[in-house]
Write a protein that holds these residues in place. Structure first.
Motif, PDB file in Angstrom:
ATOM      1  N   GLN A  23      -0.648   4.128   5.398  1.00  0.00           N
ATOM      2  CA  GLN A  23      -1.959   3.697   5.897  1.00  0.00           C
ATOM      3  C   GLN A  23      -2.965   4.838   5.801  1.00  0.00           C
ATOM      4  N   ASP A  24      -2.566   6.014   6.217  1.00  0.00           N
ATOM      5  CA  ASP A  24      -3.462   7.173   6.154  1.00  0.00           C
ATOM      6  C   ASP A  24      -3.825   7.496   4.707  1.00  0.00           C
ATOM      7  N   SER A  25      -2.854   7.421   3.839  1.00  0.00           N
ATOM      8  CA  SER A  25      -3.081   7.763   2.441  1.00  0.00           C
ATOM      9  C   SER A  25      -4.069   6.819   1.759  1.00  0.00           C
ATOM     10  N   VAL A  26      -3.903   5.513   1.971  1.00  0.00           N
ATOM     11  CA  VAL A  26      -4.775   4.569   1.281  1.00  0.00           C
ATOM     12  C   VAL A  26      -6.138   4.424   1.943  1.00  0.00           C
ATOM     13  N   ALA A  27      -6.263   4.850   3.190  1.00  0.00           N
ATOM     14  CA  ALA A  27      -7.550   4.730   3.886  1.00  0.00           C
ATOM     15  C   ALA A  27      -8.499   5.878   3.546  1.00  0.00           C
ATOM     16  N   VAL A  48      -5.554  -3.657  -3.936  1.00  0.00           N
ATOM     17  CA  VAL A  48      -4.251  -3.065  -3.616  1.00  0.00           C
ATOM     18  C   VAL A  48      -4.354  -2.280  -2.312  1.00  0.00           C
ATOM     19  N   ARG A  49      -5.409  -1.493  -2.181  1.00  0.00           N
ATOM     20  CA  ARG A  49      -5.633  -0.703  -0.964  1.00  0.00           C
ATOM     21  C   ARG A  49      -5.693  -1.626   0.251  1.00  0.00           C
ATOM     22  N   ASP A  50      -6.459  -2.694   0.155  1.00  0.00           N
ATOM     23  CA  ASP A  50      -6.592  -3.624   1.278  1.00  0.00           C
ATOM     24  C   ASP A  50      -5.273  -4.299   1.613  1.00  0.00           C
ATOM     25  N   ASN A  51      -4.503  -4.645   0.604  1.00  0.00           N
ATOM     26  CA  ASN A  51      -3.200  -5.277   0.852  1.00  0.00           C
ATOM     27  C   ASN A  51      -2.237  -4.320   1.557  1.00  0.00           C
ATOM     28  N   LEU A 101      -0.689  -4.854   5.243  1.00  0.00           N
ATOM     29  CA  LEU A 101       0.762  -4.806   5.446  1.00  0.00           C
ATOM     30  C   LEU A 101       1.127  -3.761   6.504  1.00  0.00           C
ATOM     31  N   SER A 102       0.467  -2.626   6.491  1.00  0.00           N
ATOM     32  CA  SER A 102       0.772  -1.599   7.493  1.00  0.00           C
ATOM     33  C   SER A 102       0.391  -2.062   8.902  1.00  0.00           C
ATOM     34  N   ILE A 103      -0.682  -2.825   9.021  1.00  0.00           N
ATOM     35  CA  ILE A 103      -1.069  -3.380  10.322  1.00  0.00           C
ATOM     36  C   ILE A 103      -0.029  -4.417  10.774  1.00  0.00           C
TER      37      ILE A 103
END
Length: 95
Positions: A60-64, A74-77, A81-83
């Motif tokens: 989550q930290d990496s893609v945010a 992809v980032r949003d998915n 998924l992490s949420i």
């Protein structure tokens, strides 16, 4: 199938981030499955959930981050998924 699982016993030899992520997810899934089958050990299950949630927090930290190179979809998915993992972990944690 056994051969596929065995390849995840040791970290990948390469430094490819995708291979490392794949290995970490497989190890976490195997640990969760083992804990699920060993129902009497709440500590093992709780620790497996904690490790899995930590892994997803790292994703989550990496893609945010603003400098992520992932396509927005992809980032949003991954964020969704992490949420989902956060919510399910909270609901599954034994008291």
């Amino acid at each position: 199938m056994v051969k596929q699982v065995q390849q995840y016993n040791a970290p990948p030899a390469s430094n490819d981030p995708r291979e490392i992520e794949s290995w970490a997810l497989m190890k976490s899934a195997a640990r969760l499955d083992h804990a699920r089958l060993n129902e009497e050990d709440d500590d093992e299950f709780r620790e497996s959930l904690r490790v899995n949630q930590l892994l997803w927090t790292i994703f989550q930290d990496s893609v945010a981050r603003p400098d992520t190179e992932l396509p927005p979809e992809v980032r949003d998915n991954i964020l969704r998924l992490s949420i989902f993992v956060d919510k399910r972990t909270y609901l599954s944690t034994p008291e």
